[in-house]
Write a protein that holds these residues in place. Structure first.
Motif, PDB file in Angstrom:
ATOM      1  N   LEU B 185       0.842  -1.197   0.000  1.00 54.88           N
ATOM      2  CA  LEU B 185       0.000   0.000   0.000  1.00 54.88           C
ATOM      3  C   LEU B 185       0.874   1.242   0.000  1.00 54.88           C
ATOM      4  O   LEU B 185       0.600   2.222  -0.691  1.00 54.88           O
ATOM      5  CB  LEU B 185      -0.894   0.002   1.241  1.00 54.88           C
ATOM      6  N   ASN B 186       1.947   1.190   0.761  1.00 56.38           N
ATOM      7  CA  ASN B 186       2.876   2.305   0.807  1.00 56.38           C
ATOM      8  C   ASN B 186       3.529   2.564  -0.543  1.00 56.38           C
ATOM      9  O   ASN B 186       3.616   3.707  -0.991  1.00 56.38           O
ATOM     10  CB  ASN B 186       3.980   1.974   1.815  1.00 56.38           C
ATOM     11  N   TYR B 187       4.006   1.505  -1.201  1.00 51.60           N
ATOM     12  CA  TYR B 187       4.722   1.710  -2.459  1.00 51.60           C
ATOM     13  C   TYR B 187       3.795   2.350  -3.481  1.00 51.60           C
ATOM     14  O   TYR B 187       4.160   3.296  -4.179  1.00 51.60           O
ATOM     15  CB  TYR B 187       5.277   0.399  -3.034  1.00 51.60           C
ATOM     16  N   ILE B 188       2.561   1.813  -3.559  1.00 49.84           N
ATOM     17  CA  ILE B 188       1.643   2.325  -4.574  1.00 49.84           C
ATOM     18  C   ILE B 188       1.286   3.766  -4.289  1.00 49.84           C
ATOM     19  O   ILE B 188       1.330   4.626  -5.170  1.00 49.84           O
ATOM     20  CB  ILE B 188       0.371   1.460  -4.629  1.00 49.84           C
ATOM     21  N   THR B 189       0.940   4.053  -3.030  1.00 48.93           N
ATOM     22  CA  THR B 189       0.531   5.417  -2.719  1.00 48.93           C
ATOM     23  C   THR B 189       1.687   6.387  -2.938  1.00 48.93           C
ATOM     24  O   THR B 189       1.490   7.504  -3.413  1.00 48.93           O
ATOM     25  CB  THR B 189       0.017   5.500  -1.278  1.00 48.93           C
ATOM     26  N   THR B 190       2.901   5.967  -2.600  1.00 44.02           N
ATOM     27  CA  THR B 190       4.029   6.864  -2.808  1.00 44.02           C
ATOM     28  C   THR B 190       4.208   7.165  -4.283  1.00 44.02           C
ATOM     29  O   THR B 190       4.395   8.324  -4.677  1.00 44.02           O
ATOM     30  CB  THR B 190       5.323   6.240  -2.248  1.00 44.02           C
ATOM     31  N   VAL B 191       4.155   6.135  -5.113  1.00 43.93           N
ATOM     32  CA  VAL B 191       4.341   6.380  -6.547  1.00 43.93           C
ATOM     33  C   VAL B 191       3.227   7.262  -7.083  1.00 43.93           C
ATOM     34  O   VAL B 191       3.455   8.182  -7.857  1.00 43.93           O
ATOM     35  CB  VAL B 191       4.392   5.043  -7.319  1.00 43.93           C
ATOM     36  N   LEU B 192       2.004   6.996  -6.655  1.00 44.42           N
ATOM     37  CA  LEU B 192       0.897   7.766  -7.220  1.00 44.42           C
ATOM     38  C   LEU B 192       0.845   9.189  -6.689  1.00 44.42           C
ATOM     39  O   LEU B 192       0.512  10.116  -7.420  1.00 44.42           O
ATOM     40  CB  LEU B 192      -0.438   7.069  -6.918  1.00 44.42           C
ATOM     41  N   GLN B 193       1.155   9.377  -5.412  1.00 44.72           N
ATOM     42  CA  GLN B 193       0.807  10.654  -4.784  1.00 44.72           C
ATOM     43  C   GLN B 193       1.980  11.477  -4.261  1.00 44.72           C
ATOM     44  O   GLN B 193       1.753  12.577  -3.780  1.00 44.72           O
ATOM     45  CB  GLN B 193      -0.140  10.386  -3.603  1.00 44.72           C
ATOM     46  N   ALA B 194       3.182  10.986  -4.270  1.00 52.52           N
ATOM     47  CA  ALA B 194       4.228  11.740  -3.576  1.00 52.52           C
ATOM     48  C   ALA B 194       5.489  11.931  -4.407  1.00 52.52           C
ATOM     49  O   ALA B 194       6.586  11.952  -3.871  1.00 52.52           O
ATOM     50  CB  ALA B 194       4.566  11.074  -2.245  1.00 52.52           C
ATOM     51  N   ARG B 195       5.342  12.064  -5.709  1.00 56.82           N
ATOM     52  CA  ARG B 195       6.536  12.328  -6.515  1.00 56.82           C
ATOM     53  C   ARG B 195       6.940  13.795  -6.401  1.00 56.82           C
ATOM     54  O   ARG B 195       6.146  14.631  -5.968  1.00 56.82           O
ATOM     55  CB  ARG B 195       6.252  11.977  -7.976  1.00 56.82           C
ATOM     56  N   CYS B 196       8.174  14.098  -6.789  1.00 57.49           N
ATOM     57  CA  CYS B 196       8.610  15.482  -6.669  1.00 57.49           C
ATOM     58  C   CYS B 196       8.100  16.278  -7.863  1.00 57.49           C
ATOM     59  O   CYS B 196       7.543  15.738  -8.812  1.00 57.49           O
ATOM     60  CB  CYS B 196      10.127  15.567  -6.583  1.00 57.49           C
ATOM     61  N   LYS B 197       8.318  17.571  -7.799  1.00 56.23           N
ATOM     62  CA  LYS B 197       7.823  18.445  -8.851  1.00 56.23           C
ATOM     63  C   LYS B 197       8.456  18.076 -10.189  1.00 56.23           C
ATOM     64  O   LYS B 197       9.668  17.910 -10.276  1.00 56.23           O
ATOM     65  CB  LYS B 197       8.162  19.884  -8.488  1.00 56.23           C
ATOM     66  N   GLY B 198       7.639  17.971 -11.220  1.00 51.71           N
ATOM     67  CA  GLY B 198       8.150  17.682 -12.553  1.00 51.71           C
ATOM     68  C   GLY B 198       8.239  16.202 -12.867  1.00 51.71           C
ATOM     69  O   GLY B 198       8.421  15.829 -14.019  1.00 51.71           O
ATOM     70  N   MET B 199       8.119  15.351 -11.837  1.00 45.19           N
ATOM     71  CA  MET B 199       8.239  13.909 -12.087  1.00 45.19           C
ATOM     72  C   MET B 199       6.873  13.369 -12.486  1.00 45.19           C
ATOM     73  O   MET B 199       6.122  12.871 -11.659  1.00 45.19           O
ATOM     74  CB  MET B 199       8.778  13.211 -10.841  1.00 45.19           C
ATOM     75  N   THR B 200       6.536  13.486 -13.763  1.00 46.03           N
ATOM     76  CA  THR B 200       5.271  12.897 -14.208  1.00 46.03           C
ATOM     77  C   THR B 200       5.444  11.394 -14.290  1.00 46.03           C
ATOM     78  O   THR B 200       6.570  10.882 -14.303  1.00 46.03           O
ATOM     79  CB  THR B 200       4.880  13.422 -15.590  1.00 46.03           C
ATOM     80  N   LEU B 201       4.322  10.685 -14.365  1.00 46.40           N
ATOM     81  CA  LEU B 201       4.432   9.225 -14.440  1.00 46.40           C
ATOM     82  C   LEU B 201       5.256   8.815 -15.650  1.00 46.40           C
ATOM     83  O   LEU B 201       6.037   7.861 -15.609  1.00 46.40           O
ATOM     84  CB  LEU B 201       3.039   8.592 -14.531  1.00 46.40           C
ATOM     85  N   MET B 202       5.088   9.556 -16.739  1.00 49.17           N
ATOM     86  CA  MET B 202       5.784   9.177 -17.963  1.00 49.17           C
ATOM     87  C   MET B 202       7.231   9.676 -17.985  1.00 49.17           C
ATOM     88  O   MET B 202       7.894   9.624 -19.020  1.00 49.17           O
ATOM     89  CB  MET B 202       5.027   9.675 -19.187  1.00 49.17           C
ATOM     90  N   ARG B 203       7.709  10.186 -16.851  1.00 48.52           N
ATOM     91  CA  ARG B 203       9.132  10.478 -16.740  1.00 48.52           C
ATOM     92  C   ARG B 203       9.791   9.539 -15.734  1.00 48.52           C
ATOM     93  O   ARG B 203      10.987   9.657 -15.476  1.00 48.52           O
ATOM     94  CB  ARG B 203       9.332  11.908 -16.265  1.00 48.52           C
ATOM     95  N   MET B 204       9.008   8.678 -15.136  1.00 52.48           N
ATOM     96  CA  MET B 204       9.589   7.800 -14.116  1.00 52.48           C
ATOM     97  C   MET B 204      10.514   6.780 -14.755  1.00 52.48           C
ATOM     98  O   MET B 204      10.227   6.259 -15.836  1.00 52.48           O
ATOM     99  CB  MET B 204       8.488   7.049 -13.369  1.00 52.48           C
ATOM    100  N   PRO B 205      11.612   6.465 -14.087  1.00 54.85           N
ATOM    101  CA  PRO B 205      12.471   5.395 -14.591  1.00 54.85           C
ATOM    102  C   PRO B 205      11.692   4.080 -14.643  1.00 54.85           C
ATOM    103  O   PRO B 205      10.778   3.873 -13.844  1.00 54.85           O
ATOM    104  CB  PRO B 205      13.586   5.305 -13.549  1.00 54.85           C
ATOM    105  N   LEU B 206      12.065   3.212 -15.559  1.00 50.44           N
ATOM    106  CA  LEU B 206      11.316   1.954 -15.717  1.00 50.44           C
ATOM    107  C   LEU B 206      11.413   1.068 -14.479  1.00 50.44           C
ATOM    108  O   LEU B 206      10.519   0.269 -14.223  1.00 50.44           O
ATOM    109  CB  LEU B 206      11.798   1.210 -16.957  1.00 50.44           C
TER     110      LEU B 206
END
Ligand code: HEM
Ligand SMILES: [Cu+2]
Lengths: 228, 583
Positions: B185-206
């Motif tokens: 639950l933590n991993y998913i919520t962090t990825v969805l809701q707590a990225r830094c500014k400018g880190m869109t999903l489509m900029r995330m490393p694979l």
């Protein structure tokens, strides 16, 4: 928590492309607090648990060659000298659905920062939930007194007792956990604990999500065990 | 002062850094420490599983030599080896270990969104491991039911560990699932809701994409395992008949009626197949990043790679019954599941092509992580191709439960992910510890492991064709097997012992590096992703020092024309350096 910003500054694309970009914007996908997002994800996972239980139950019920007990008879309750089918369960279901109503009111009052009303509504929800568990215990003891056990059942297929105790037990644990959860949140609301946290009262809504979910699951259990 | 959750603090506020040994390293809420705790625990249990595989191989290669291995022990070894490798090692290491370490660092957050829950997740995992280990020592020993735990035999007398062993196994699994859920639950919520500014999903490393989707799979697949574990526990302890048909066991009627063993198989594989991808998707993601970094080239087809991960994840829920072709289910099911299984090959093949095309004309640095990544491409193609055979009903029928299957799944979900694990450890070791390891020793480790595993598993395909069944203690005198089969088995065992011994090189290297390895650069591979741009090296509690990073580009700006360096970190502003192909 900061508002989600579309960083790139570019114009948003239209159609599917735009939808995807909207979703993948930076920082936050959903404009909700973390706790709420996490609760939704947890409930999704929990949905799978209950679905597996119910599918297992259906499959066991279809597979067994012994006759399945008639729900209107095994779940009947003696009232005024007559057996009334599904009497207890109708009351239990009514109580649980009422508690969803009080919970919804509590969420509303929480957002208005009406501490007193929120507390009492949540408290009422918890009491209703606890009485549901109490009645369930009564129903269990009635079945047990009649000789139904997880491993055997005088009315027919053994799987009836096994799946009934397993699934209503698992659901009852959810309700009990929910009662404790609601009480903790209710008393914290009363003590002003959430005044210190921005958007603190969203926790009432998060607890509410869990509670409505537990109710919803009950509707399915009710349909599959008592009406089928 | 209004309260802002730790993971989202823009500026460092006066928070209390943990300062005692206990809060820093034991009851730690820092995702990096939790990751290391997960990693070390997983590797330690993994070593037990490795030891068990050596014992099995000794028996198979030289039957009659080792009197201390009897058939009961052999079944226990097979079971515990499989279960530990799949769940307690690989799932825990990829998600609890790498997931914990990489998600906040690569997404530019200070920590997971709920650090306390994250800490609980580790301690619950440790509890499940302790229960698992305890089952070795109870009366009757651990269960010998096979890692698939099929009833009726899993809980019928005659199977080793039928008393306490199987109960502890099931309880341990349930506890593991609770631990995984808290972490997941933590991993998913962090990825969805707590990225830094400018880190869109489509900029995330694979890497983050792979771990993220694998976690989603876990949260949806583990429920089926939890439910089947609970039901089997009741069948065992309360004599319910969910899975147990009316059987007579060793001449006595144990009192079961009317349960369905096939129901268990469906529930188990509804979990079991996604589980394969829970292990594979993080490996896919990580290997993409390693290949791109060490080939100094952007990953080929980033968007396609992301969509392939998502599509594979989705499809993995509708292929489970390809493990049940011989279970006696309706043949039309077989047709359906064979079709979906073969469809999964499409996105998978896209990924493989893209890895190869990433290497094409790259400026390849054959450093240790790169060697392991390229090794992965080989073993994965190999295992994937045999998967196409087994996915077809008619081909699977004769091959099911033979060594062909053993060879297939070891190539695809044993060797391949383990190679990525090694590659990833070599890659991120400098970041985690701040030290370098010995490159030459690492290369020896790679070549001996890579060639050694081929020497183990290639001959197994042949044994499978010849008809050697899986999960057999000894073959005895069998007419249909040529004598050479036994010679081959001996050769496989020698290779297995060799490969197991080779892993010492890894541990020696790492211990040496910790004690007296040279200090590493903050960014020794000239990588672009955020974890290499931390102000402290290795990163401290809170990761980013005073200010959170801001991301301006995707993770793969390598060798962008017209720029002095051959890499541009994700947090370099768009007006300071040209923006590459991605956005
Ligand atoms: C040096 C490395 C390894 C060796 C020598 C090895 C060897 C073996 C052997 C001999 C068996 C039993 C075959 C039988 O009797 O049917 C087996 C089963 C198995 N192994 Fe491995 N193995 C290794 C690594 C791994 C890894 C990394 C995984 C992780 C996925 C793995 C997963 C399994 C599974 C799932 C089974 C099936 C267990 C069962 O039949 O219940 N193994 N392995
Ligand atoms: Cu599968």
């Amino acid at each position: 928590m900061s508002e989600a910003v579309l960083y790139s500054g570019e114009k948003e694309a239209e159609g599917t492309e735009g939808l995807i970009e909207d979703w993948s914007r930076d920082k936050q996908v959903f404009g909700v607090p973390w706790g709420k997002a996490m609760m939704w994800i947890f409930l999704l996972s929990d949905t799978f648990i209950f679905s597996c239980f119910l599918v297992g139950y259906m499959s066991a019920r279809i597979a067994t060659t012994d006759p399945w007990p008639n729900p209107s008879e095994v779940f009947a309750l003696e009232a005024f000298g007559y057996p009334v089918p599904l009497l207890l369960i109708a009351i239990m279901t009514f109580i649980l659905i009422t508690s969803s109503g009080t919970m919804a009111l509590a969420v509303n009052m929480g957002y208005r920062k009406n501490k007193k009303a929120t507390f009492w509504l949540m408290f009422a929800t918890a009491i209703l939930g606890a009485s549901f568990v109490g009645m369930q215990a009564f129903e269990w003891s009635k079945l047990i007194a009649e000789g139904v056990r997880p491993w055997e059942n005088p009315f027919g297929a053994a799987q009836f007792g096994s799946s009934f105790f397993m699934i209503t037990g698992f659901h009852g644990m959810h309700v009990s956990a929910g009662v404790i959860y609601l009480l903790v949140v209710a008393f914290r609301v009363k003590n002003g604990f959430y005044d210190k946290v921005p958007d603190g009262y969203k926790i009432v809504e998060i607890a509410g999500l869990y509670w409505h979910f537990v109710d919803l699951v009950w509707v399915f259990i009710f349909a599959f065990f008592y009406l089928w | 002062m209004s309260y802002v959750a730790f993971a989202d603090r823009d500026h460092e506020q006066d928070h209390h850094d943990p300062d005692t040994f206990i809060t820093k390293y034991v009851w730690s809420q820092d995702h990096k420490v939790i990751a290391i705790q997960y990693g070390i625990t997983a590797i330690l249990v993994g070593l037990i599983a490795l030891g068990l595989s050596v014992l099995m191989r000794l028996q198979l290669g030289f039957p009659n030599e080792y009197s201390f291995i009897n058939p009961e022990n052999y079944y226990q070894f097979v079971t515990m080896h499989g279960m530990i490798m799949v769940i307690y090692l690989l799932t825990a290491l990829f998600l609890g270990g790498f997931g914990n370490y990489l998600i906040p660092l690569m997404c530019g957050s200070r920590d997971m969104v709920f650090p306390y829950l994250n800490m609980l997740s580790y301690w619950t995992y440790l509890l499940s491991v302790i229960i698992l280990i305890a089952s070795f020592f109870v009366e009757g020993g651990s269960t010998g039911a096979g890692w698939t735990l099929y009833p009726p035999q899993a809980i019928s007398p005659g199977t080793p560990g039928v008393d306490l062993g199987i109960i502890l196994m099931l309880v341990s699994l349930a506890v593991f699932i609770v631990a995984f859920t808290m972490g997941g639950l933590n991993y998913i919520t962090t990825v969805l809701q707590a990225r830094c500014k400018g880190m869109t999903l489509m900029r995330m490393p694979l890497s983050v994409w792979g771990i993220f989707i694998a976690t989603v799979l876990g949260l949806l697949a583990f429920p089926a395992l939890l439910v089947s574990a609970i039901m089997m526990l009741f069948d065992k302890t309360l004599m319910t008949s969910f899975f147990m048909p009316a059987v007579s066991s060793m001449g006595v009627d144990p009192g079961y009626t009317g349960g369905s063993p096939i129901l268990f198989q469906h529930l188990f594989w509804f979990f079991g197949h996604p589980e394969v991808y829970i292990v594979a998707l993080p490996a896919f993601g990580i290997v993409s990043d390693l290949l791109s970094t060490h080939a100094r080239k952007n990953i080929f087809g980033y968007r396609m790679m992301v969509w392939a991960i998502i599509v594979i994840g989705g499809l993995s829920f509708i292929v489970w019954a390809h493990h049940m072709y011989v279970s006696g289910m309706n043949p039309y099911f077989g047709f359906f599941f064979a079709t979906t299984t073969l469809i999964i090959a499409v996105p998978t093949a896209i990924k493989v092509y893209n890895w190869v095309l990433t290497l094409w004309q790259g400026n390849i640095h054959l450093r240790v992580p790169m060697l392991f990544s390229i090794g992965f491409i080989f073993t994965f193609i190999h295992g994937g191709l045999t998967g196409l055979f087994l996915g077809n009903v008619t081909i699977d029928l004769p091959l099911s439960d033979t060594y062909f299957v053993v060879a297939h799944f070891h190539m695809v979900m044993g060797v391949s992910p383990v190679l990525v694990v090694f590659g990833a450890i070599y890659h991120w070791w400098p970041k985690i510890t701040g030290k370098m390891y010995n490159e030459t020793l690492g290369k020896w480790h790679f070549w001996m492991t890579f060639l050694g595993t081929y020497a183990i598993y290639l001959p197994m395909h042949y044994l499978g064709f010849a008809g050697v069944p899986r999960r057999y203690f000894a073959m005895g005198n069998t007419d249909f097997l040529p004598d050479s089969a036994q010679d081959l088995n001996a050769a496989i065992t020698i290779s297995a012992v060799f490969v197991a011994a080779t892993q010492l090189l890894f541990f020696i290297n790492m211990i040496w590096s910790l004690k007296s390895g040279p200090k590493s650069d903050p960014n020794p591979w000239d990588a672009t992703t955020l974890e290499w741009q931390t102000p402290d090296h290795p990163p401290k509690h809170g990761n980013w020092g005073h200010e959170l990073p801001e991301v301006h580009r995707w993770a793969y700006d390598y060798s962008v024309p017209g720029y002095e360096d051959d890499f541009i970190p994700q947090n370099v502003a768009a007006d300071k350096a040209p923006v590459g192909e991605g956005h």
